[in-house]
Design a protein around this motif. Structure first.
Motif, PDB file in Angstrom:
ATOM      1  N   GLU A  40       0.738  -0.973   0.204  1.00  0.00           N
ATOM      2  CA  GLU A  40      -0.021  -0.007  -0.037  1.00  0.00           C
ATOM      3  C   GLU A  40       0.908   1.221  -0.019  1.00  0.00           C
ATOM      4  N   ARG A  41       0.434   2.235  -0.586  1.00  0.00           N
ATOM      5  CA  ARG A  41       1.217   3.545  -0.750  1.00  0.00           C
ATOM      6  C   ARG A  41       0.195   4.915  -0.672  1.00  0.00           C
ATOM      7  N   ASP A  42       0.574   5.838  -0.091  1.00  0.00           N
ATOM      8  CA  ASP A  42      -0.199   7.117   0.122  1.00  0.00           C
ATOM      9  C   ASP A  42       1.026   8.232  -0.275  1.00  0.00           C
ATOM     10  N   ILE A  43       0.511   8.961  -1.095  1.00  0.00           N
ATOM     11  CA  ILE A  43       1.551  10.165  -1.646  1.00  0.00           C
ATOM     12  C   ILE A  43       0.883  11.485  -1.464  1.00  0.00           C
ATOM     13  N   GLY A  44       1.347  12.604  -0.933  1.00  0.00           N
ATOM     14  CA  GLY A  44       0.829  13.882  -1.019  1.00  0.00           C
ATOM     15  C   GLY A  44       1.770  14.786  -1.397  1.00  0.00           C
ATOM     16  N   ALA A  45       1.814  15.743  -2.092  1.00  0.00           N
ATOM     17  CA  ALA A  45       2.953  16.550  -2.544  1.00  0.00           C
ATOM     18  C   ALA A  45       2.242  18.233  -2.978  1.00  0.00           C
ATOM     19  N   PHE A  46       3.108  19.011  -2.582  1.00  0.00           N
ATOM     20  CA  PHE A  46       2.611  20.364  -2.980  1.00  0.00           C
ATOM     21  C   PHE A  46       3.992  21.080  -3.560  1.00  0.00           C
ATOM     22  N   ARG A  47       3.737  22.007  -4.386  1.00  0.00           N
ATOM     23  CA  ARG A  47       4.980  22.635  -4.935  1.00  0.00           C
ATOM     24  C   ARG A  47       4.153  24.015  -5.036  1.00  0.00           C
ATOM     25  N   LYS A  68       5.152  14.099   1.106  1.00  0.00           N
ATOM     26  CA  LYS A  68       5.079  12.936   2.317  1.00  0.00           C
ATOM     27  C   LYS A  68       4.711  11.613   1.503  1.00  0.00           C
ATOM     28  N   ASP A  69       5.437  10.662   1.760  1.00  0.00           N
ATOM     29  CA  ASP A  69       5.267   9.354   1.021  1.00  0.00           C
ATOM     30  C   ASP A  69       5.251   8.206   1.915  1.00  0.00           C
ATOM     31  N   GLU A  70       4.158   7.470   2.124  1.00  0.00           N
ATOM     32  CA  GLU A  70       3.795   6.449   3.190  1.00  0.00           C
ATOM     33  C   GLU A  70       3.693   5.123   2.466  1.00  0.00           C
ATOM     34  N   GLY A  71       4.123   3.988   3.004  1.00  0.00           N
ATOM     35  CA  GLY A  71       3.743   2.746   2.406  1.00  0.00           C
ATOM     36  C   GLY A  71       4.184   1.640   3.703  1.00  0.00           C
ATOM     37  N   ASN A  72       3.758   0.417   3.025  1.00  0.00           N
ATOM     38  CA  ASN A  72       4.071  -0.976   3.865  1.00  0.00           C
ATOM     39  C   ASN A  72       4.533  -2.193   3.010  1.00  0.00           C
ATOM     40  N   PRO A  93       5.558  -4.103   7.889  1.00  0.00           N
ATOM     41  CA  PRO A  93       6.252  -3.047   7.655  1.00  0.00           C
ATOM     42  C   PRO A  93       5.716  -1.725   7.569  1.00  0.00           C
ATOM     43  N   LYS A  94       6.491  -0.623   7.826  1.00  0.00           N
ATOM     44  CA  LYS A  94       5.911   0.746   7.656  1.00  0.00           C
ATOM     45  C   LYS A  94       7.083   1.633   7.503  1.00  0.00           C
ATOM     46  N   SER A  95       6.762   2.556   6.526  1.00  0.00           N
ATOM     47  CA  SER A  95       7.664   3.422   6.039  1.00  0.00           C
ATOM     48  C   SER A  95       7.221   4.969   5.735  1.00  0.00           C
ATOM     49  N   LYS A  96       7.650   5.951   6.016  1.00  0.00           N
ATOM     50  CA  LYS A  96       7.406   7.247   5.835  1.00  0.00           C
ATOM     51  C   LYS A  96       8.257   8.139   5.725  1.00  0.00           C
ATOM     52  N   ALA A  97       8.287   8.921   4.205  1.00  0.00           N
ATOM     53  CA  ALA A  97       9.466   9.708   4.012  1.00  0.00           C
ATOM     54  C   ALA A  97       8.565  10.927   3.666  1.00  0.00           C
ATOM     55  N   THR A  98       9.382  12.134   4.402  1.00  0.00           N
ATOM     56  CA  THR A  98       9.024  13.560   3.931  1.00  0.00           C
ATOM     57  C   THR A  98      10.053  14.435   3.726  1.00  0.00           C
ATOM     58  N   GLN A  99       9.858  15.282   2.803  1.00  0.00           N
ATOM     59  CA  GLN A  99      10.847  16.002   2.114  1.00  0.00           C
ATOM     60  C   GLN A  99      10.098  17.622   2.179  1.00  0.00           C
ATOM     61  N   GLY A 100      10.744  18.537   2.400  1.00  0.00           N
ATOM     62  CA  GLY A 100      10.392  19.912   2.397  1.00  0.00           C
ATOM     63  C   GLY A 100      11.532  20.854   2.281  1.00  0.00           C
TER      64      GLY A 100
END
Length: 370
Positions: A40-47, A68-72, A93-100
């Motif tokens: 599973e994957r959820d992505i949210g992005a703004f620019r 923000k990018d979350e997945g398992n 498993p869980k993973s969460k990546a954020t960049q700003g």
């Protein structure tokens, strides 16, 4: 998936703006024996960006972004398993990546040249919880499966500043000169079998900090980068060979490393580029090596004092072969000096040399390469 883009003039002849938003969701498509579906994957992005042109011959641009990018996704997938893809991970498993980050660019045209200033900040963060135990894999290897869930947290802040002077468009001679500085502060927190040996992987936390500053000078034909570093590690995990038992072991060891790196790139003539680099590292072990003899003062295993690289790259139009795009020819030499084989410095590994050669073709759109 959804996307929205909006932009246009905000104040006539003074201020323009643009923003883009994106979000997406993907259901898990990997069956799992012990958890919900994985993948599973959820992505949210703004620019977004603003451009100010209210001052004569000056343009000020401010841009910002967030992701923000979350997945398992599972750590392992055993190929050729009935029902593949199917996971035997014992916990989800869980993973969460954020960049700003944000960038401020100021451009001003003088009578004889253009001045540009680029100030930037970026924050990166990656957190993950994984279980290195997979029942399908362990059954295949004949081992009992027990949960080895670990946690990894990476954080990084980058601040940079660049000043640049360059010729104006249409000038008979084109030139660029400038300087840049970048400072990075990184931190890693790790509780897993990758960072501490069994049976301590779920009780020992490894904290690592890495701060660096890079300075650079450049023009249209020459780029130079230099860095100096110093690391002081407490209870770092080092691997060494125990010749008495013919096996690998680990020890928690204090150690320090310091040194410098130089890198350069020079355009010799149109299409022909020379690159090179030189690095030096001084390393010294400290205390805490309870599993081995006293090693304080020895060099860190597998850490060479000297490394060096040099290479040539030639790029030319592929018209000589009646093809579109570009041809590239490159050769690179790498040297790695001698280094201690183990924490006891019982012997040194010999220096080694690598030589690489490369021939490539890239199309005009730069989206296909062989």
């Amino acid at each position: 998936m959804g996307e929205m883009v909006e932009g246009g003039n905000i104040i006539p002849d003074t201020l323009d703006g643009r923003m883009a938003i994106r979000f997406g969701h993907q259901d898990g498509d990997i069956d799992s024996l012990f958890t919900d579906d994985l993948g599973e994957r959820d992505i949210g992005a703004f620019r977004g960006g603003l451009r100010y042109t209210g001052i004569d011959d000056t343009k000020i641009t401010l841009t910002g972004n967030y992701l923000k990018d979350e997945g398992n996704s599972p750590f392992y997938l055993l190929r050729n398993t009935p029902g593949f893809p199917v996971s035997g991970t014992l916990t989800e498993p869980k993973s969460k990546a954020t960049q700003g980050g944000a960038t401020l660019t100021v451009e001003h045209e003088f009578d004889a040249f253009r001045f540009t200033s680029v100030s930037a900040y970026q924050h990166n963060e990656l957190g993950s919880e994984t279980d290195n135990a997979d029942k399908l894999l362990y059954d295949q290897l004949g081992f009992p499966a027990f949960s080895a869930r670990g946690h990894l947290d990476d954080r990084e802040n980058i601040v940079s500043q660049e000043f640049r002077l360059n010729s104006l468009e249409g000038d008979p001679i084109r030139w660029v000169v400038g300087a840049s500085v970048a400072h990075t502060e990184g931190r890693r927190t790790c509780v897993s079998a990758q960072c501490a040996p069994a049976p301590y992987f779920n009780t020992i936390k490894m904290d690592t900090e890495l701060n660096s500053t890079n300075l650079g000078l450049f023009d249209d034909r020459l780029e130079l980068d230099a860095s100096v570093y110093y690391n002081d590690i407490d209870n770092g995990v080092l691997t060494y060979v125990d010749p008495a038992f013919g096996t690998f072991r680990t020890t928690n060891q204090d150690y320090k490393t310091s040194g410098f790196e130089f890198q350069g790139r020079m355009l010799i003539t149109d299409g022909l580029t020379l690159t090179g680099g030189l690095g030096y590292t001084y390393s010294e072990l400290g205390a805490n090596g309870a599993a081995v003899n006293t090693v304080a003062g020895n060099g860190v295993s597998n850490t060479p004092q000297w490394t060096a690289t040099t290479g040539l790259q030639y790029d030319t139009s592929a018209e000589v072969l009646n093809l579109p795009g570009w041809l590239s020819f490159g050769v690179q030499y790498q040297f790695t000096g001698s280094r201690p084989a183990d924490v006891e410095n019982s012997f040194d590994l010999e220096p080694y040399h690598n030589l690489y050669a490369r021939i490539g073709w890239t199309n005009d759109a730069n989206d296909l390469e062989f």
